[in-house]
Design an enzyme around this catalytic site. Structure first.
Site, PDB file in Angstrom:
ATOM      1  N   GLU A  81       0.811  -1.221   0.000  1.00  0.00           N
ATOM      2  CA  GLU A  81       0.000   0.000   0.000  1.00  0.00           C
ATOM      3  C   GLU A  81       0.843   1.268   0.000  1.00  0.00           C
ATOM      4  O   GLU A  81       0.554   2.221  -0.725  1.00  0.00           O
ATOM      5  CB  GLU A  81      -0.968   0.029   1.190  1.00  0.00           C
ATOM      6  N   HIS A 140     -10.064  -5.174  11.078  1.00  0.00           N
ATOM      7  CA  HIS A 140     -10.694  -4.950   9.771  1.00  0.00           C
ATOM      8  C   HIS A 140     -11.987  -4.144   9.856  1.00  0.00           C
ATOM      9  O   HIS A 140     -12.799  -4.189   8.945  1.00  0.00           O
ATOM     10  CB  HIS A 140     -10.983  -6.286   9.080  1.00  0.00           C
TER      11      HIS A 140
END
Lengths: 328, 309
Positions: free
Chosen positions: A60, A129
């Site tokens: 990322e 998450h």
């Protein structure tokens, strides 16, 4: 108008903007051959090929930085994070580079980039998450932060975000991708301006400001309250930075009370910002303290019964509205 | 090279006088690298550097006035007083910044190289960083993507032997950092950085390869800074002997001696030194006399203007 799902609306926005402007490309994990982890980018690779729909390794910070660098010299990247939880390893790129270089360079370098992906809790995906990322990014001058609740807003705001000359954090609802709603017909182009709130429901008794997943919780609660004679006015800010409080202030002048409902944690963030602004901008009109219904101040648990407690519920919204209305 | 040397010395003096604030990282001892790189690059190429960015900016053609005014926090500075020493920019000359977070700008360089490839342009990006950057994640991810996509970028590690105060042998298991290139599927190179002609030839080869579509290169250049990491660092972690040995290989002295050996008139070299001195003096006067940075520029550059996309 026709009905589209939230993910289809986002997909259309990307198709249309890629068709319009060759500088626009999509980059991220699984966006191409896999057709998108959440199928938002389905079909884009087939149409635009590997030059413009670019699968990345799991890196990322790397691909966020590549996008920023490409934007600095004139491209218009859409960087997809598989979820915003994974943006945290790219935090430095967004905060220190994308948000800063326009000013550091005295306005010489623009960063027209969109970072987008699903945000917030899904269902039982637990602590790491389930982040609601808005507070982290709304804190930063130099960024726009958009969190659309409906398919129509998702499409119209994503198109505006792609055309913006500034870095945009675009927070999609992980649980909203399947939601259906009205979207302008094909061939009717709608660009929803960044930084404009929307009146979602009219009412006279209490203002509720909400966005994202709790938007639907609030609308359901408002129907139940209406059955008891309490008419709520619901306002969706849609953009969290810059924040448009004009509609909210107008509404509070009419209802004299307000509840802010959001998924993110209670400490700081856009929820607290809205409350701070309204207590100043509408102080003379308030008949009750401003209340907030928030995600509980805990890491997200796995167990479904506990997750249901952590997220804002209809019951908590109804209780808060009744408290500020001094009604039982 | 003399311009960079004198500029940095004058910066240090003005820092001591309190005219310059914040962090100030000097390039003294490393000049040959910036000068050689600027020599091999075309106008359309892109350059990134860390916070030790004065040298490459000047080598690329930024005026000493613009650079010094930035250090003084003035509106006439290259970043209008908003960037300071660590954030020089000169977009017209393809100098895309001075960046302050170690490892953070390498992916940006891969990004401008990505743009070159995406748009079918033959521009090349050169990205400088220190040995201290080679252990952080940003280095790994940028190198991975550049290698994977064969981007036209040259990563130049200016190994000045110290990550701030920690010597290389305590930060890396490798003595030869250039072997890392292999792990990213790119060409590696390694050489001494005090001879400007050698640096020019070797960086030139990597730039040519990138421009011809041959992909990225990772270069380790062995160099040395004669001053501490920044102005607040007395560099007590290294011995006087080590410093004196390194100063014996001063790149500025080396080039002067070589020119004299080639029969260049010493007076001509002295004249260049005098011109440089005058230009630096003028730069300081310019910086002193310039208007302070402007609040309206600060407020109006947080976001870029919209429209016309």
């Amino acid at each position: 108008m026709r009905e589209l799902r939230y993910r289809e609306a986002l997909r259309e926005a990307m198709f249309e903007e890629m068709e319009r402007d060759d500088r626009v490309f999509l980059m991220g994990e699984e966006v191409g051959h896999y057709q998108g982890a959440y199928k938002v980018s389905e079909g884009l690779l087939d149409k635009y090929g590997e030059r413009r729909v670019i699968d990345t390794p799991i890196a990322e910070a790397g691909f966020a930085g590549v996008g920023i660098g490409a934007a600095m010299v004139g491209l218009r990247p859409i960087i997809e994070f598989m979820t915003w939880n994974f943006s945290f390893v790219a935090f430095d790129q967004i905060i220190s580079n994308a948000a800063k270089v326009h000013q550091m360079s005295a306005g010489e370098i623009q960063v027209p980039i969109v970072f987008r992906g699903p945000n917030g809790a899904a269902k039982q995906v637990a602590s790491q998450h389930s982040h609601s990322a808005a507070p982290f990014y709304t804190h930063i001058p130099g960024l726009y932060v958009i969190q659309p609740s409906t398919p129509r807003d998702a499409k119209g705001l994503l198109k505006s975000a792609i055309r913006s000359n500034n870095p945009v954090v675009f927070l999609e609802g992980e649980t909203l991708y399947g939601v259906q709603g009205e979207v302008p017909d094909e061939g009717v182009e709608e660009l929803i301006p960044i930084g404009q709130s929307r009146l979602a429901r009219t009412g006279t008794d209490c203002t509720i400001v909400t966005w994202g997943r709790p938007y639907y919780t609030v609308l359901a609660a408002a129907e139940k309250l209406a059955a008891e004679g309490i008419e709520c006015e619901v306002i969706d800010p849609r953009t969290l930075r810059p924040l448009d409080t004009a509609l909210m202030v107008e509404s509070v002048k009419k209802t004299n009370r307000c509840v802010v409902v959001h998924e993110h944690w209670p400490y700081g963030g856009p929820g607290a910002e809205i409350v701070d602004r309204l207590q100043r901008e509408a102080f003379d009109y308030l008949d009750a303290p401003l209340e907030r219904v928030t995600g509980l101040d805990v890491p997200m648990p796995y167990a479904l019964n506990l997750e249901d407690k952590v997220l804002p519920t209809e019951g908590r919204v109804i209780d808060a509205v009744k408290r500020v209305s001094y009604s039982k | 090279m003399m311009m960079i040397r004198r500029f940095e010395e004058e910066s240090a003096r003005n820092y001591a006088k309190g005219k310059i604030g914040g962090f100030l990282h000097l390039y003294i001892g490393q000049e040959a690298i910036a000068v050689a790189a600027a020599e091999v690059l075309e106008d359309r190429d892109y350059i990134f550097q860390t916070y030790r960015d004065h040298g490459i900016a000047l080598a690329r053609g930024m005026s000493a006035k613009s650079a010094m005014a930035e250090l003084f926090g003035k509106d006439t500075g290259c970043s209008r007083g908003l960037g300071g020493s660590m954030h020089f920019f000169d977009v017209e000359r393809g100098f895309l910044g001075g960046w302050g977070i170690v490892g953070g700008h390498l992916a940006l360089a891969a990004g401008t190289a990505f743009k070159s490839k995406y748009s079918g342009e033959d521009s090349v990006t050169v990205c400088f960083f220190g040995d201290g950057s080679t252990n952080i994640g940003g280095f790994h991810e940028a190198m991975s993507l550049a290698g994977l996509w064969k981007l036209p970028v040259v990563f130049v590690c200016e190994n000045n032997q110290y990550a701030m105060g920690t010597p290389l042998e305590r930060t890396s298991p490798l003595k030869d950092l250039s072997v890392k290139a292999k792990g990213y599927g790119m060409v590696g190179d390694r050489f001494d950085g005090h001879d400007v002609e050698v640096v020019q030839e070797r960086i030139g080869a990597a730039v040519d390869r990138a421009r011809a579509g041959g992909g990225p290169t990772f270069i380790e250049i062995l160099t040395y800074r004669f001053r501490g990491h920044s102005m607040s660092d007395p560099a007590k972690y290294r011995s006087r002997t080590e410093l004196e040995q390194r100063k014996a290989q001063d790149p500025v002295v080396l080039v002067r001696d070589r020119l004299l050996g080639l029969g260049v008139d010493e007076n001509a070299l002295d004249d260049i030194d005098l011109e440089v001195d005058e230009e630096i003096d003028a730069a300081v006067r310019f910086a002193e006399d310039s208007e302070p940075a402007l609040e309206e520029v600060m407020m109006s550059t947080v976001l870029a203007p919209e429209g016309d996309s």
